[in-house]
Write a protein that holds these residues in place. Structure first.
Motif, PDB file in Angstrom:
ATOM      1  N   ALA A  60      -0.404 -12.298   2.411  1.00  0.00           N
ATOM      2  CA  ALA A  60      -0.121 -13.707   2.568  1.00  0.00           C
ATOM      3  C   ALA A  60      -0.875 -14.284   1.357  1.00  0.00           C
ATOM      4  CB  ALA A  60      -0.989 -14.130   3.861  1.00  0.00           C
ATOM      5  N   HIS A  61      -1.780 -13.650   0.280  1.00  0.00           N
ATOM      6  CA  HIS A  61      -2.204 -14.262  -0.685  1.00  0.00           C
ATOM      7  C   HIS A  61      -1.590 -13.903  -1.803  1.00  0.00           C
ATOM      8  CE1 HIS A  61      -3.366  -9.831  -0.520  1.00  0.00           C
ATOM      9  NE2 HIS A  61      -3.835  -9.933  -1.599  1.00  0.00           N
ATOM     10  N   LEU A  62      -0.376 -13.224  -1.850  1.00  0.00           N
ATOM     11  CA  LEU A  62       0.319 -12.855  -3.040  1.00  0.00           C
ATOM     12  C   LEU A  62       1.731 -13.782  -3.199  1.00  0.00           C
ATOM     13  CD1 LEU A  62       0.399  -9.001  -2.560  1.00  0.00           C
ATOM     14  CD2 LEU A  62      -0.957 -10.146  -4.103  1.00  0.00           C
ATOM     15  N   ALA A  63       1.961 -13.825  -4.538  1.00  0.00           N
ATOM     16  CA  ALA A  63       3.480 -14.421  -4.655  1.00  0.00           C
ATOM     17  C   ALA A  63       4.398 -13.741  -4.032  1.00  0.00           C
ATOM     18  CB  ALA A  63       3.618 -14.621  -6.220  1.00  0.00           C
ATOM     19  N   THR A  64       5.471 -14.232  -3.942  1.00  0.00           N
ATOM     20  CA  THR A  64       6.502 -13.624  -2.903  1.00  0.00           C
ATOM     21  C   THR A  64       6.993 -12.027  -3.460  1.00  0.00           C
ATOM     22  OG1 THR A  64       7.585 -15.524  -2.003  1.00  0.00           O
ATOM     23  CG2 THR A  64       8.956 -13.597  -1.778  1.00  0.00           C
ATOM     24  N   HIS A  65       7.419 -12.318  -4.789  1.00  0.00           N
ATOM     25  CA  HIS A  65       7.813 -10.888  -5.234  1.00  0.00           C
ATOM     26  C   HIS A  65       6.989  -9.600  -5.387  1.00  0.00           C
ATOM     27  CE1 HIS A  65       5.383 -12.634  -8.807  1.00  0.00           C
ATOM     28  NE2 HIS A  65       5.792 -11.276  -9.619  1.00  0.00           N
ATOM     29  N   LEU A  66       5.455  -9.995  -5.438  1.00  0.00           N
ATOM     30  CA  LEU A  66       4.388  -9.086  -5.150  1.00  0.00           C
ATOM     31  C   LEU A  66       4.499  -8.685  -3.904  1.00  0.00           C
ATOM     32  CD1 LEU A  66       1.533 -10.568  -7.700  1.00  0.00           C
ATOM     33  CD2 LEU A  66       3.197  -8.738  -8.290  1.00  0.00           C
ATOM     34  N   ALA A  67       4.368  -9.581  -2.951  1.00  0.00           N
ATOM     35  CA  ALA A  67       4.332  -9.172  -1.354  1.00  0.00           C
ATOM     36  C   ALA A  67       5.587  -8.127  -0.966  1.00  0.00           C
ATOM     37  CB  ALA A  67       4.334 -10.524  -0.742  1.00  0.00           C
ATOM     38  N   CYS A  68       6.710  -8.524  -1.587  1.00  0.00           N
ATOM     39  CA  CYS A  68       7.856  -7.668  -1.445  1.00  0.00           C
ATOM     40  C   CYS A  68       7.561  -6.147  -2.020  1.00  0.00           C
ATOM     41  CB  CYS A  68       9.183  -7.945  -2.057  1.00  0.00           C
ATOM     42  SG  CYS A  68       9.819  -9.623  -1.230  1.00  0.00           S
ATOM     43  N   ARG A  69       6.814  -6.010  -3.093  1.00  0.00           N
ATOM     44  CA  ARG A  69       6.436  -4.852  -3.655  1.00  0.00           C
ATOM     45  C   ARG A  69       5.470  -4.212  -2.677  1.00  0.00           C
ATOM     46  NH1 ARG A  69       4.902  -5.631  -9.721  1.00  0.00           N
ATOM     47  NH2 ARG A  69       4.419  -3.452  -9.780  1.00  0.00           N
ATOM     48  N   VAL A  70       4.432  -4.788  -2.197  1.00  0.00           N
ATOM     49  CA  VAL A  70       3.656  -4.038  -1.349  1.00  0.00           C
ATOM     50  C   VAL A  70       4.239  -3.694  -0.088  1.00  0.00           C
ATOM     51  CG1 VAL A  70       1.618  -4.465   0.027  1.00  0.00           C
ATOM     52  CG2 VAL A  70       1.531  -5.265  -2.035  1.00  0.00           C
ATOM     53  N   ASN A  71       5.155  -4.445   0.566  1.00  0.00           N
ATOM     54  CA  ASN A  71       5.813  -4.190   1.964  1.00  0.00           C
ATOM     55  C   ASN A  71       6.690  -3.186   1.721  1.00  0.00           C
ATOM     56  OD1 ASN A  71       4.222  -6.068   3.425  1.00  0.00           O
ATOM     57  ND2 ASN A  71       5.596  -7.736   2.794  1.00  0.00           N
ATOM     58  N   ARG A  72       7.301  -2.702   0.495  1.00  0.00           N
ATOM     59  CA  ARG A  72       8.011  -1.584   0.405  1.00  0.00           C
ATOM     60  C   ARG A  72       7.374  -0.209   0.270  1.00  0.00           C
ATOM     61  NH1 ARG A  72      10.951  -5.000  -3.638  1.00  0.00           N
ATOM     62  NH2 ARG A  72       9.733  -4.146  -5.261  1.00  0.00           N
ATOM     63  N   THR A  73       6.299  -0.297  -0.002  1.00  0.00           N
ATOM     64  CA  THR A  73       5.424   0.797   0.234  1.00  0.00           C
ATOM     65  C   THR A  73       4.532   1.173   1.274  1.00  0.00           C
ATOM     66  OG1 THR A  73       3.831  -0.493  -1.348  1.00  0.00           O
ATOM     67  CG2 THR A  73       5.083   0.928  -2.338  1.00  0.00           C
ATOM     68  N   ALA A  74       3.297   0.259   1.404  1.00  0.00           N
ATOM     69  CA  ALA A  74       2.419   0.202   2.735  1.00  0.00           C
ATOM     70  C   ALA A  74       3.241   0.086   3.910  1.00  0.00           C
ATOM     71  CB  ALA A  74       1.532  -0.690   2.388  1.00  0.00           C
ATOM     72  N   GLY A  75       4.118  -1.142   3.956  1.00  0.00           N
ATOM     73  CA  GLY A  75       4.927  -1.647   4.898  1.00  0.00           C
ATOM     74  C   GLY A  75       5.902  -0.576   5.432  1.00  0.00           C
ATOM     75  N   GLN A  76       6.642  -0.230   4.443  1.00  0.00           N
ATOM     76  CA  GLN A  76       7.387   1.098   4.859  1.00  0.00           C
ATOM     77  C   GLN A  76       6.720   2.486   5.496  1.00  0.00           C
ATOM     78  OE1 GLN A  76      11.005   0.800   5.206  1.00  0.00           O
ATOM     79  NE2 GLN A  76      10.451  -1.154   5.113  1.00  0.00           N
ATOM     80  N   GLN A  77       5.691   2.637   4.719  1.00  0.00           N
ATOM     81  CA  GLN A  77       4.974   3.834   5.277  1.00  0.00           C
ATOM     82  C   GLN A  77       4.669   3.711   6.962  1.00  0.00           C
ATOM     83  OE1 GLN A  77       0.870   4.356   4.357  1.00  0.00           O
ATOM     84  NE2 GLN A  77       1.193   6.739   3.776  1.00  0.00           N
ATOM     85  N   ARG A  78       4.211   2.383   7.269  1.00  0.00           N
ATOM     86  CA  ARG A  78       3.825   2.233   8.546  1.00  0.00           C
ATOM     87  C   ARG A  78       4.993   2.347   9.414  1.00  0.00           C
ATOM     88  NH1 ARG A  78       0.127  -1.847   6.152  1.00  0.00           N
ATOM     89  NH2 ARG A  78       1.718  -3.436   6.369  1.00  0.00           N
ATOM     90  N   ARG A  79       5.904   1.727   8.925  1.00  0.00           N
ATOM     91  CA  ARG A  79       7.322   2.061   9.967  1.00  0.00           C
ATOM     92  C   ARG A  79       7.992   3.394  10.096  1.00  0.00           C
ATOM     93  NH1 ARG A  79       6.982  -3.197   8.415  1.00  0.00           N
ATOM     94  NH2 ARG A  79       7.594  -4.821   9.833  1.00  0.00           N
ATOM     95  N   LYS A  80       7.820   4.211   9.069  1.00  0.00           N
ATOM     96  CA  LYS A  80       7.896   5.621   9.373  1.00  0.00           C
ATOM     97  C   LYS A  80       7.017   6.478  10.148  1.00  0.00           C
ATOM     98  CE  LYS A  80      10.645   5.679   4.865  1.00  0.00           C
ATOM     99  NZ  LYS A  80      10.282   5.969   3.674  1.00  0.00           N
ATOM    100  N   SER A  81       5.736   5.762  10.517  1.00  0.00           N
ATOM    101  CA  SER A  81       4.917   6.576  11.207  1.00  0.00           C
ATOM    102  C   SER A  81       5.364   6.999  12.617  1.00  0.00           C
ATOM    103  CB  SER A  81       3.517   5.549  11.440  1.00  0.00           C
ATOM    104  OG  SER A  81       3.087   5.397  10.230  1.00  0.00           O
ATOM    105  N   GLU A  82       4.866   8.156  12.920  1.00  0.00           N
ATOM    106  CA  GLU A  82       5.516   8.788  14.173  1.00  0.00           C
ATOM    107  C   GLU A  82       4.550   8.479  15.392  1.00  0.00           C
ATOM    108  OE1 GLU A  82       6.080  12.836  13.576  1.00  0.00           O
ATOM    109  OE2 GLU A  82       7.787  12.302  12.393  1.00  0.00           O
ATOM    110  N   ILE A  83       4.912   7.525  16.393  1.00  0.00           N
ATOM    111  CA  ILE A  83       4.012   7.625  17.706  1.00  0.00           C
ATOM    112  C   ILE A  83       4.517   8.315  18.796  1.00  0.00           C
ATOM    113  CG2 ILE A  83       3.215   5.722  19.540  1.00  0.00           C
ATOM    114  CD1 ILE A  83       3.874   3.634  17.383  1.00  0.00           C
ATOM    115  N   ARG A  84       3.303   9.201  19.364  1.00  0.00           N
ATOM    116  CA  ARG A  84       3.682  10.303  20.271  1.00  0.00           C
ATOM    117  C   ARG A  84       2.280  10.650  21.029  1.00  0.00           C
ATOM    118  NH1 ARG A  84       1.136  14.747  18.371  1.00  0.00           N
ATOM    119  NH2 ARG A  84       0.754  14.641  16.102  1.00  0.00           N
TER     120      ARG A  84
END
Length: 218
Positions: free
Chosen positions: A44-68
């Motif tokens: 929320a503290h980042l400009a849009t293009h920087l937020a997108c870069r973060v969400n492509r890394t940390a955000g995608q890693q979270r979405r690939k995590s396995e819940i079991r």
């Protein structure tokens, strides 16, 4: 590999835990909604293009995590990352409720596995500290230290010596005492407190419209 019905049951259990804890606070009642919340909250503290870069890394890693469910019937989450020495994907596994606590404490940056030195046999799973490189304190924090709330002079140890087994029951604290030569190697960081300070600093920047390159690469 767990079958589809077991996997669905694990996701349903995780959704219920999210709803129980965050329905009132964030309006989130599923893991998917909570992941969206984390994407927004951590950038929320980042400009849009920087937020997108973060969400492509940390955000995608979270979405690939396995819940079991693990072999003991506990709900866990496996966070995928690359082992640089084998170039294979490994999963750092911790209790799902502990993972929630980690996200809330600010360990929402990308998790990585690396070694402090070339000749060190065992590495650590570490995460980016908010505003890394733009404030005092370390850029990365050992996830095991955050889970154990290790203070200065304490080391977080793993019972089975597996750096990817970050279940709370596998972590204990060792107070490091100086040897006969008067020397002792220990962390000088109160890791969880340092992380929370960074989170507060990040929150203070929300709405300031700064365009600093905070957290890029997470």
């Amino acid at each position: 590999m767990q079958n589809q019905s077991t996997r669905s049951f694990a996701i349903a259990a995780a959704d219920q835990m999210i709803a129980d804890r965050f329905q009132c606070a964030y309006g989130t009642s599923t893991v998917s909604e909570y992941l969206d919340h984390l994407d927004h909250h951590s950038t929320a503290h980042l400009a849009t293009h920087l937020a997108c870069r973060v969400n492509r890394t940390a955000g995608q890693q979270r979405r690939k995590s396995e819940i079991r469910f693990d072999g003991d019937g506990r709900l866990v989450i496996g966070v995928p990352m690359n082992d640089p020495r084998t170039n294979k994907t490994r999963h750092a596994t911790t209790d799902f409720l502990i993972w929630i606590d980690l996200m809330e404490s600010g360990a929402d940056g990308a998790w990585v596995y690396n070694h402090k030195t070339r000749d060190r046999r065992a590495g650590q799973v570490r995460c980016s500290v908010p505003l890394k490189g733009n404030r005092s304190g370390p850029d990365r924090a050992a996830v095991a230290r955050i889970i154990a709330n290790a203070k200065s002079g304490q080391r977080a140890q793993l019972l089975d010596h597996d750096p990817f087994n970050l279940r709370r029951a596998n972590i204990y604290l060792l107070n490091q005492i100086a040897g006969t030569d008067g020397r002792k190697g220990f962390s000088k960081t109160d890791t969880l407190a340092n992380m929370l300070d960074a989170v507060n600093a990040r929150s203070a920047l929300v709405g300031k419209n700064y365009d600093y390159d905070f957290e890029v690469g997470q």
